[in-house]
Design a protein around this motif. Structure first.
Motif, PDB file in Angstrom:
ATOM      1  N   GLY A 140     -31.301 -45.889   5.425  1.00 26.37           N
ATOM      2  CA  GLY A 140     -31.897 -46.517   6.599  1.00 26.37           C
ATOM      3  C   GLY A 140     -33.084 -47.391   6.208  1.00 26.37           C
ATOM      4  N   GLU A 141     -33.900 -46.887   5.279  1.00 24.53           N
ATOM      5  CA  GLU A 141     -35.037 -47.686   4.799  1.00 24.53           C
ATOM      6  C   GLU A 141     -34.531 -48.990   4.189  1.00 24.53           C
ATOM      7  N   PHE A 142     -33.491 -48.868   3.372  1.00 19.99           N
ATOM      8  CA  PHE A 142     -32.896 -50.039   2.720  1.00 19.99           C
ATOM      9  C   PHE A 142     -32.444 -51.047   3.773  1.00 19.99           C
ATOM     10  N   CYS A 242     -41.550 -47.767  10.270  1.00 14.69           N
ATOM     11  CA  CYS A 242     -41.800 -46.343  10.462  1.00 14.69           C
ATOM     12  C   CYS A 242     -40.750 -45.513   9.738  1.00 14.69           C
ATOM     13  N   ASP A 243     -41.195 -44.723   8.776  1.00 14.89           N
ATOM     14  CA  ASP A 243     -40.311 -43.723   8.176  1.00 14.89           C
ATOM     15  C   ASP A 243     -40.258 -42.558   9.159  1.00 14.89           C
ATOM     16  N   GLY A 244     -39.225 -42.580   9.998  1.00 15.62           N
ATOM     17  CA  GLY A 244     -39.105 -41.574  11.060  1.00 15.62           C
ATOM     18  C   GLY A 244     -38.139 -40.466  10.699  1.00 15.62           C
ATOM     19  N   ALA A 245     -38.008 -40.213   9.381  1.00 14.82           N
ATOM     20  CA  ALA A 245     -37.087 -39.161   8.934  1.00 14.82           C
ATOM     21  C   ALA A 245     -37.343 -37.882   9.709  1.00 14.82           C
ATOM     22  N   ASN A 246     -38.599 -37.698  10.011  1.00 13.89           N
ATOM     23  CA  ASN A 246     -39.026 -36.440  10.555  1.00 13.89           C
ATOM     24  C   ASN A 246     -39.762 -36.674  11.872  1.00 13.89           C
ATOM     25  N   ILE A 264     -37.660 -48.558  12.679  1.00 15.07           N
ATOM     26  CA  ILE A 264     -37.749 -47.130  12.361  1.00 15.07           C
ATOM     27  C   ILE A 264     -36.378 -46.652  11.892  1.00 15.07           C
ATOM     28  N   HIS A 265     -36.379 -45.720  10.942  1.00 12.98           N
ATOM     29  CA  HIS A 265     -35.124 -44.999  10.712  1.00 12.98           C
ATOM     30  C   HIS A 265     -35.346 -43.546  11.119  1.00 12.98           C
ATOM     31  N   LEU A 266     -34.276 -42.931  11.563  1.00 10.63           N
ATOM     32  CA  LEU A 266     -34.308 -41.511  11.907  1.00 10.63           C
ATOM     33  C   LEU A 266     -33.363 -40.777  10.967  1.00 10.63           C
ATOM     34  N   LEU A 268     -30.788 -38.114  11.404  1.00 16.60           N
ATOM     35  CA  LEU A 268     -30.105 -37.217  12.346  1.00 16.60           C
ATOM     36  C   LEU A 268     -29.911 -35.853  11.706  1.00 16.60           C
ATOM     37  N   HIS A 269     -29.797 -35.847  10.363  1.00 11.76           N
ATOM     38  CA  HIS A 269     -29.569 -34.585   9.650  1.00 11.76           C
ATOM     39  C   HIS A 269     -30.866 -33.802   9.462  1.00 11.76           C
ATOM     40  N   LYS A 270     -31.959 -34.256  10.019  1.00  7.97           N
ATOM     41  CA  LYS A 270     -33.155 -33.415  10.052  1.00  7.97           C
ATOM     42  C   LYS A 270     -33.462 -33.116  11.515  1.00  7.97           C
ATOM     43  N   THR A 271     -34.095 -34.098  12.164  1.00  4.77           N
ATOM     44  CA  THR A 271     -34.584 -33.870  13.513  1.00  4.77           C
ATOM     45  C   THR A 271     -33.476 -33.529  14.510  1.00  4.77           C
TER      46      THR A 271
HETATM   47  C1  LIG Z   1     -36.130 -36.728   3.942  1.00  2.53           C
HETATM   48  C2  LIG Z   1     -37.042 -37.862   4.002  1.00  2.53           C
HETATM   49  C3  LIG Z   1     -36.625 -39.141   3.583  1.00  2.53           C
HETATM   50  C4  LIG Z   1     -35.284 -39.421   2.914  1.00  2.53           C
HETATM   51  O1  LIG Z   1     -34.162 -39.086   3.675  1.00  2.53           O
HETATM   52  P1  LIG Z   1     -32.737 -38.894   2.960  1.00  2.53           P
HETATM   53  O2  LIG Z   1     -31.778 -38.664   4.077  1.00  2.53           O
HETATM   54  O3  LIG Z   1     -32.873 -37.726   2.048  1.00  2.53           O
HETATM   55  O4  LIG Z   1     -32.437 -40.145   2.209  1.00  2.53           O
HETATM   56  C5  LIG Z   1     -37.516 -40.182   3.729  1.00  2.53           C
HETATM   57  N1  LIG Z   1     -38.761 -39.980   4.232  1.00  2.53           N
HETATM   58  C6  LIG Z   1     -39.185 -38.758   4.638  1.00  2.53           C
HETATM   59  C7  LIG Z   1     -40.563 -38.614   5.201  1.00  2.53           C
HETATM   60  C8  LIG Z   1     -38.349 -37.659   4.525  1.00  2.53           C
HETATM   61  O5  LIG Z   1     -38.780 -36.453   4.901  1.00  2.53           O
END
Ligand SMILES: *Cc1c(COP(=O)(O)O)cnc(C)c1O
Length: 490
Positions: A140-142, A242-246, A264-266, A268-271
């Motif tokens: 998503g960042e890419f 925004c790194d919205g991974a979390n 922003i990227h999210l 889905l496999h976390k939040t």
């Molecule tokens: C997990 C995470 C990522 C990377 O996500 P992937 O799905 O493992 O590529 C990027 N930024 C933060 C803050 C993360 O917690």
């Protein structure tokens, strides 16, 4: 390990396969295959009965530690319990057996689900449009940075080749910028663990393409000056990523789009409750404000309001193109959709509130014994360091992590973020009960006591697992991923 390997259980002649005789008329199979392609000697497969094979794999499966079996406080990873209703939804044959080349008119349900998920994610994040294509957070960042690059280039603003990241950022941020051919500029955090406005001001310029931030950041701290940060970034002509991974601290409470983020990227496999780990499928949807929407990967799912028909829109001349085969990891999107629909807007807010309360509760239990580098209320996660006296005994964060396994817990994230020495990063998530948090805190406090009274207990840990300390460098550099018959070349 005391359990014998399956290969050592075997005996010549044992078998569990029931292959029918070849019924292809004519020459025997070994004559149909050219001689130089035939094996010179038979494969050295273990010869075991079905009973041993079933026992072996069932025993192996029970060695796994997962979110379904215990507490998994892995900071920044949001390892929350994943409701089984989501699995049920993803396995419905109409979704699971759909072919990616199914004509659109036969896949209207799936298209609607994608369309509505895009809308829900836009609403949750305060963005205008979403793509579901990227397969993970880093992907998503890419995608996001490629869009930012395309945006600047399209405006003829081609000198923007730098990406500013914080020194507390996830490693994927600088890695992504480098992969996109951009230069990485890392700025230090202030003494309170958040962005240092002065350092940011010095770094910003007319060569800045984007600033990548996480909010709350990887220390679990909310960037209170985010509106000023966004103002400064935009005045410099750059985009705020925004790194919205979390998003587990802010769902239904605050929205990155309202904070001034452009992309922003999210995860889905976390939040959004899809199980992850072990490299399983992820999904990293990317949301943008309208000025970046023309650059979204192609196709996007749209609805024709007159006919009520959903369709893939490929007519996107400014699109950065496809970033993944077909339409992303559809099964993960189904799980997120089921999760969002099941708990609703109120439920998402409640999840975030409970995640923050759980983290603060746990932090308050550990505070007296573990060192707290940034002593503020945390968001969904927090960072502590080993108790005073550990260093003198030659003990490190890794020893605490290993000892926790003897107490039956998955260790927290260790040595990240990099700006805290000996960091131990804990994220309990909303799905854990007070009883679990109390038990975990008891284990942590017990380990703090053990470390001071009998440090050997920590140094030798874990003692309750099938294997103890591994040579992690060799395991990473020279992994042996399959069994080899004795004497075979590596
Ligand atoms: C997990 C995470 C990522 C990377 O996500 P992937 O799905 O493992 O590529 C990027 N930024 C933060 C803050 C993360 O917690």
């Amino acid at each position: 390990m005391s359990e014998p390997l399956i290969f050592e259980l075997g005996a010549p002649g044992r078998t569990s396969s029931y292959m029918p005789d070849c019924d292809v008329p004519g020459r025997p199979p070994e004559e149909l295959v050219p001689a130089d392609l035939l094996r010179k000697r038979p494969p050295e497969f273990p010869e075991v009965g079905e009973r041993e094979a079933a026992g072996h794999f069932t025993r192996l499966s029970s060695l796994n530690y997962g979110v379904d079996t215990g507490f998994y406080p892995l900071g920044s990873c949001t390892m929350k319990y994943n409701p089984k209703i989501n699995e049920y939804a993803a396995r419905l044959p109409g979704f699971a057996r759909l072919h990616p080349y199914q004509p659109e008119d036969q896949a209207q349900g799936a298209l609607r689900l994608m369309y509505e998920t895009q809308g829900y994610l836009a609403e949750i994040t305060g963005m205008d449009q979403f793509t579901l294509q990227p397969a993970a957070g880093a992907h998503g960042e890419f995608t996001g940075l490629l869009m930012i690059k395309a945006y600047h280039d399209h405006r003829g603003d081609t000198g923007r080749r730098k990406v500013i990241v914080s020194d507390s950022s996830h490693g994927t941020n600088p890695a992504t910028a480098a992969l996109c051919g951009l230069e990485v500029l890392q700025i230090r955090s202030g003494r309170d663990g958040t962005v240092d406005m002065e350092a940011l001001g010095e770094a910003l310029g007319d060569d800045t393409a984007a600033v990548m931030l996480t909010n709350p950041n990887t220390l679990g701290l909310f960037e209170k000056e985010i509106l000023e940060i966004a103002g400064a970034v935009h005045r410099a002509g750059a985009m705020l990523y925004c790194d919205g991974a979390n998003m587990n601290a802010v769902m239904g409470i605050s929205r990155p789009g309202d904070m001034g983020f452009d992309v922003i990227h999210l995860n889905l496999h976390k939040t959004f409750s899809t199980p992850h780990g072990g490299g399983g499928p992820g999904s990293g949807p990317v949301g943008v404000k309208s000025h970046l929407a023309p650059f979204l990967p192609s196709p996007v799912v749209r609805l024709n309001p007159d006919s009520g028909i959903y369709f893939f829109d490929y007519d996107r001349p400014l699109s950065i193109g496809k970033v993944r085969a077909f339409y992303g990891n559809f099964g993960v999107v189904v799980r997120a959709y089921a999760y969002i629909r099941a708990v609703g807007g109120e439920g998402l807010r409640e999840a975030s509130e409970n995640a923050v309360i759980n983290a603060n509760y746990l932090l308050s239990l550990l505070k007296g014994k573990y060192r707290v580098p940034f002593d503020r209320h945390c968001m969904h996660e927090f960072v502590v360091a080993p108790p005073a006296g550990f260093r003198e005994s030659g003990l490190h964060t890794v020893d605490i992590a290993k000892r926790l396994m003897d107490y039956g817990y998955h260790p927290p994230t260790v040595y990240f973020p990099l700006i805290v020495e000996e960091a131990l990063m804990v994220e309990p998530t909303e799905t854990e009960s007070k009883a679990t948090l109390d038990d975990f805190a008891r284990a942590m406090l017990e380990i703090a006591r053990e470390g001071l009274e009998s440090p050997g207990l920590l140094r030798d840990a874990p003692v309750s697992t099938p294997v103890s300390r591994l040579d992690e460098v060799s395991a990473a550099r020279r992994p042996r991923l399959r069994w080899q018959p004795p004497g075979a070349a590596e």
